[in-house]
Design a protein around this motif. Structure first.
Motif, PDB file in Angstrom:
ATOM      1  N   ARG A 180      85.353  48.309  73.177  1.00 60.74           N
ATOM      2  CA  ARG A 180      86.396  47.698  72.335  1.00 60.74           C
ATOM      3  C   ARG A 180      87.654  47.443  73.163  1.00 60.74           C
ATOM      4  NH1 ARG A 180      86.035  51.028  68.422  1.00 60.74           N
ATOM      5  NH2 ARG A 180      87.373  52.557  69.413  1.00 60.74           N
ATOM      6  N   ASP A 181      88.050  48.419  73.972  1.00 54.96           N
ATOM      7  CA  ASP A 181      89.251  48.254  74.807  1.00 54.96           C
ATOM      8  C   ASP A 181      89.081  47.100  75.797  1.00 54.96           C
ATOM      9  OD1 ASP A 181      90.375  50.386  73.462  1.00 54.96           O
ATOM     10  OD2 ASP A 181      90.086  51.820  75.114  1.00 54.96           O
ATOM     11  N   ARG A 182      87.903  47.009  76.418  1.00 55.47           N
ATOM     12  CA  ARG A 182      87.652  45.941  77.385  1.00 55.47           C
ATOM     13  C   ARG A 182      87.698  44.575  76.703  1.00 55.47           C
ATOM     14  NH1 ARG A 182      82.550  45.903  81.364  1.00 55.47           N
ATOM     15  NH2 ARG A 182      83.789  47.534  82.312  1.00 55.47           N
ATOM     16  N   ARG A 183      87.059  44.464  75.552  1.00 57.76           N
ATOM     17  CA  ARG A 183      87.034  43.187  74.831  1.00 57.76           C
ATOM     18  C   ARG A 183      88.415  42.817  74.309  1.00 57.76           C
ATOM     19  NH1 ARG A 183      81.198  44.147  71.841  1.00 57.76           N
ATOM     20  NH2 ARG A 183      79.980  43.665  73.688  1.00 57.76           N
ATOM     21  N   ASN A 184      89.155  43.801  73.819  1.00 61.88           N
ATOM     22  CA  ASN A 184      90.523  43.526  73.358  1.00 61.88           C
ATOM     23  C   ASN A 184      91.399  43.053  74.514  1.00 61.88           C
ATOM     24  OD1 ASN A 184      89.959  44.144  70.712  1.00 61.88           O
ATOM     25  ND2 ASN A 184      90.877  46.176  70.777  1.00 61.88           N
ATOM     26  N   ALA A 185      91.261  43.688  75.672  1.00 53.86           N
ATOM     27  CA  ALA A 185      92.055  43.294  76.836  1.00 53.86           C
ATOM     28  C   ALA A 185      91.701  41.875  77.256  1.00 53.86           C
ATOM     29  CB  ALA A 185      91.837  44.276  77.990  1.00 53.86           C
ATOM     30  N   TRP A 186      90.418  41.545  77.226  1.00 54.45           N
ATOM     31  CA  TRP A 186      89.974  40.203  77.598  1.00 54.45           C
ATOM     32  C   TRP A 186      90.555  39.170  76.634  1.00 54.45           C
ATOM     33  CZ3 TRP A 186      86.646  36.676  75.134  1.00 54.45           C
ATOM     34  CH2 TRP A 186      86.259  35.589  75.922  1.00 54.45           C
ATOM     35  N   LEU A 187      90.474  39.454  75.333  1.00 56.11           N
ATOM     36  CA  LEU A 187      91.033  38.529  74.342  1.00 56.11           C
ATOM     37  C   LEU A 187      92.547  38.422  74.474  1.00 56.11           C
ATOM     38  CD1 LEU A 187      88.977  39.228  71.095  1.00 56.11           C
ATOM     39  CD2 LEU A 187      89.160  37.058  72.317  1.00 56.11           C
ATOM     40  N   ALA A 188      93.217  39.548  74.707  1.00 56.39           N
ATOM     41  CA  ALA A 188      94.671  39.532  74.860  1.00 56.39           C
ATOM     42  C   ALA A 188      95.064  38.660  76.050  1.00 56.39           C
ATOM     43  CB  ALA A 188      95.207  40.953  75.035  1.00 56.39           C
ATOM     44  N   GLU A 189      94.287  38.761  77.123  1.00 54.89           N
ATOM     45  CA  GLU A 189      94.562  37.928  78.296  1.00 54.89           C
ATOM     46  C   GLU A 189      94.396  36.440  77.959  1.00 54.89           C
ATOM     47  OE1 GLU A 189      92.535  37.239  82.618  1.00 54.89           O
ATOM     48  OE2 GLU A 189      92.786  39.324  81.965  1.00 54.89           O
ATOM     49  N   LEU A 190      93.380  36.115  77.177  1.00 55.61           N
ATOM     50  CA  LEU A 190      93.188  34.722  76.763  1.00 55.61           C
ATOM     51  C   LEU A 190      94.374  34.219  75.941  1.00 55.61           C
ATOM     52  CD1 LEU A 190      89.473  34.346  75.601  1.00 55.61           C
ATOM     53  CD2 LEU A 190      90.517  33.502  77.698  1.00 55.61           C
ATOM     54  N   THR A 191      94.889  35.064  75.060  1.00 54.79           N
ATOM     55  CA  THR A 191      95.980  34.620  74.182  1.00 54.79           C
ATOM     56  C   THR A 191      97.282  34.406  74.936  1.00 54.79           C
ATOM     57  OG1 THR A 191      96.639  36.864  73.527  1.00 54.79           O
ATOM     58  CG2 THR A 191      94.967  35.766  72.161  1.00 54.79           C
ATOM     59  N   GLU A 192      97.380  34.952  76.141  1.00 56.25           N
ATOM     60  CA  GLU A 192      98.582  34.717  76.946  1.00 56.25           C
ATOM     61  C   GLU A 192      98.758  33.237  77.258  1.00 56.25           C
ATOM     62  OE1 GLU A 192      98.361  37.263  80.361  1.00 56.25           O
ATOM     63  OE2 GLU A 192      98.618  39.084  79.158  1.00 56.25           O
ATOM     64  N   GLY A 193      97.658  32.489  77.241  1.00 57.22           N
ATOM     65  CA  GLY A 193      97.718  31.066  77.515  1.00 57.22           C
ATOM     66  C   GLY A 193      98.091  30.223  76.302  1.00 57.22           C
ATOM     67  N   LEU A 194      98.305  30.879  75.156  1.00 61.32           N
ATOM     68  CA  LEU A 194      98.666  30.161  73.933  1.00 61.32           C
ATOM     69  C   LEU A 194     100.181  30.102  73.769  1.00 61.32           C
ATOM     70  CD1 LEU A 194      96.141  31.806  71.424  1.00 61.32           C
ATOM     71  CD2 LEU A 194      95.874  29.648  72.681  1.00 61.32           C
ATOM     72  N   SER A 195     100.629  29.109  73.044  1.00 63.09           N
ATOM     73  CA  SER A 195     102.055  29.032  72.714  1.00 63.09           C
ATOM     74  C   SER A 195     102.362  30.057  71.619  1.00 63.09           C
ATOM     75  CB  SER A 195     102.401  27.629  72.209  1.00 63.09           C
ATOM     76  OG  SER A 195     101.795  27.404  70.943  1.00 63.09           O
ATOM     77  N   GLU A 196     103.640  30.311  71.395  1.00 67.00           N
ATOM     78  CA  GLU A 196     104.032  31.248  70.335  1.00 67.00           C
ATOM     79  C   GLU A 196     103.548  30.742  68.977  1.00 67.00           C
ATOM     80  OE1 GLU A 196     104.965  34.251  68.110  1.00 67.00           O
ATOM     81  OE2 GLU A 196     105.028  34.329  70.294  1.00 67.00           O
ATOM     82  N   GLU A 197     103.606  29.441  68.760  1.00 64.95           N
ATOM     83  CA  GLU A 197     103.132  28.867  67.490  1.00 64.95           C
ATOM     84  C   GLU A 197     101.629  29.087  67.319  1.00 64.95           C
ATOM     85  OE1 GLU A 197     104.991  27.040  69.742  1.00 64.95           O
ATOM     86  OE2 GLU A 197     106.895  27.246  68.669  1.00 64.95           O
ATOM     87  N   GLU A 198     100.882  28.910  68.399  1.00 63.99           N
ATOM     88  CA  GLU A 198      99.429  29.131  68.332  1.00 63.99           C
ATOM     89  C   GLU A 198      99.112  30.604  68.073  1.00 63.99           C
ATOM     90  OE1 GLU A 198      97.649  25.654  71.240  1.00 63.99           O
ATOM     91  OE2 GLU A 198      98.648  27.389  72.166  1.00 63.99           O
ATOM     92  N   ARG A 199      99.870  31.504  68.694  1.00 62.64           N
ATOM     93  CA  ARG A 199      99.659  32.941  68.432  1.00 62.64           C
ATOM     94  C   ARG A 199      99.984  33.274  66.983  1.00 62.64           C
ATOM     95  NH1 ARG A 199     101.476  33.351  73.746  1.00 62.64           N
ATOM     96  NH2 ARG A 199     103.592  33.915  73.175  1.00 62.64           N
ATOM     97  N   ALA A 200     100.996  32.632  66.401  1.00 61.32           N
ATOM     98  CA  ALA A 200     101.337  32.858  64.994  1.00 61.32           C
ATOM     99  C   ALA A 200     100.194  32.382  64.093  1.00 61.32           C
ATOM    100  CB  ALA A 200     102.641  32.142  64.639  1.00 61.32           C
ATOM    101  N   VAL A 201      99.620  31.240  64.415  1.00 65.32           N
ATOM    102  CA  VAL A 201      98.477  30.734  63.642  1.00 65.32           C
ATOM    103  C   VAL A 201      97.305  31.706  63.765  1.00 65.32           C
ATOM    104  CG1 VAL A 201      96.739  28.898  63.518  1.00 65.32           C
ATOM    105  CG2 VAL A 201      99.156  28.308  63.758  1.00 65.32           C
ATOM    106  N   LEU A 202      97.076  32.221  64.964  1.00 66.05           N
ATOM    107  CA  LEU A 202      95.998  33.178  65.187  1.00 66.05           C
ATOM    108  C   LEU A 202      96.215  34.452  64.366  1.00 66.05           C
ATOM    109  CD1 LEU A 202      93.400  33.718  66.742  1.00 66.05           C
ATOM    110  CD2 LEU A 202      94.780  34.601  68.604  1.00 66.05           C
ATOM    111  N   ARG A 203      97.449  34.935  64.324  1.00 69.08           N
ATOM    112  CA  ARG A 203      97.746  36.126  63.506  1.00 69.08           C
ATOM    113  C   ARG A 203      97.435  35.867  62.036  1.00 69.08           C
ATOM    114  NH1 ARG A 203     101.990  36.490  67.280  1.00 69.08           N
ATOM    115  NH2 ARG A 203     103.429  35.369  65.929  1.00 69.08           N
ATOM    116  N   GLN A 204      97.725  34.663  61.557  1.00 68.54           N
ATOM    117  CA  GLN A 204      97.436  34.328  60.162  1.00 68.54           C
ATOM    118  C   GLN A 204      95.939  34.132  59.936  1.00 68.54           C
ATOM    119  OE1 GLN A 204      99.999  30.879  59.623  1.00 68.54           O
ATOM    120  NE2 GLN A 204     101.365  32.117  58.338  1.00 68.54           N
ATOM    121  N   ALA A 205      95.243  33.589  60.916  1.00 67.74           N
ATOM    122  CA  ALA A 205      93.816  33.308  60.763  1.00 67.74           C
ATOM    123  C   ALA A 205      92.950  34.568  60.871  1.00 67.74           C
ATOM    124  CB  ALA A 205      93.370  32.296  61.813  1.00 67.74           C
ATOM    125  N   ALA A 206      93.408  35.568  61.587  1.00 66.71           N
ATOM    126  CA  ALA A 206      92.588  36.762  61.835  1.00 66.71           C
ATOM    127  C   ALA A 206      92.066  37.399  60.544  1.00 66.71           C
ATOM    128  CB  ALA A 206      93.348  37.765  62.690  1.00 66.71           C
TER     129      ALA A 206
END
Length: 144
Positions: free
Chosen positions: A109-135
Motif C-alpha cells: 500500500r505504501d509503495r503504491r501510494n507513493a507511486w500515485l503521489a509521484e504521478l499527481t505531482e505532475g498535475l495542476s492544483e485544479e486537477e488535484r482538486a478534481v481528483l480529490r472530488q472524484a476519489a
C-alpha cells in the motif's frame, strides 16, 4: 437502465480505459512478486473485512469455493494466513491473515501510494482538486 447521453457514454469509455491502464500499472508496484494478484486480493479482503470462512471469501472474491480452498492452502503454506476452528460450526474453519501478511499489505500500500503521489505531482492544483472530488465517487463505483 437509464439511457446515457453521448457525452456520458464518452466519459464512461474514457474512465474504463483509464482505470484499466492505471490498475495494470499499479499491479506492477507489488512488493512480493511471488504472490498472484488473486492472493493479494484475498489478503486485502481479510484486511478490510476481517476473518472469514473460505466460503465467505469465495463469495467476496467472486470465485468458486474449490478455487478459494486452493488459494487459502497456498497462502497458508506461505505463512500468510492461518486457519482456526469456526467458533460455532466445527465443520468449518475461519481464515485470518498473519502479521507477515499485514506487513506485506502495508508495504505494498505504501509503495503504491507513493507511486500515485509521484504521478499527481505532475498535475495542476485544479486537477488535484478534481481528483480529490472524484476519489469518493470512484470508491463508490468500486463497491457497487
Amino acid at each position: 437502465m437509464t439511457e446515457l447521453s453521448e457525452d456520458d457514454l464518452a466519459a464512461v469509455n474514457t474512465l474504463r480505459g483509464a482505470v484499466m491502464r492505471l490498475s495494470r500499472r499499479l499491479r506492477h508496484q507489488r512488493v512480493d512478486e511471488t504472490l498472484s494478484p488473486t492472493e493479494m486480493s484475498v489478503l486485502g479482503t481479510l484486511a478490510r473485512c476481517g476473518s472469514a470462512t473460505p466460503g465467505e471469501l469465495a463469495r467476496k472474491e467472486h470465485v468458486q469455493p474449490p478455487s478459494m480452498t486452493r488459494i487459502v492452502a497456498m497462502l497458508e503454506a506461505k505463512g500468510l494466513v492461518r486457519r482456526e476452528p469456526h467458533p460455532e460450526d466445527r465443520r468449518q474453519v475461519v481464515v485470518s491473515r498473519t502479521e507477515q501478511a499485514a506487513a506485506i499489505l502495508a508495504e505494498s500500500r505504501d509503495r503504491r501510494n507513493a507511486w500515485l503521489a509521484e504521478l499527481t505531482e505532475g498535475l495542476s492544483e485544479e486537477e488535484r482538486a478534481v481528483l480529490r472530488q472524484a476519489a469518493p465517487v470512484l470508491e463508490k463505483l468500486a463497491h457497487l
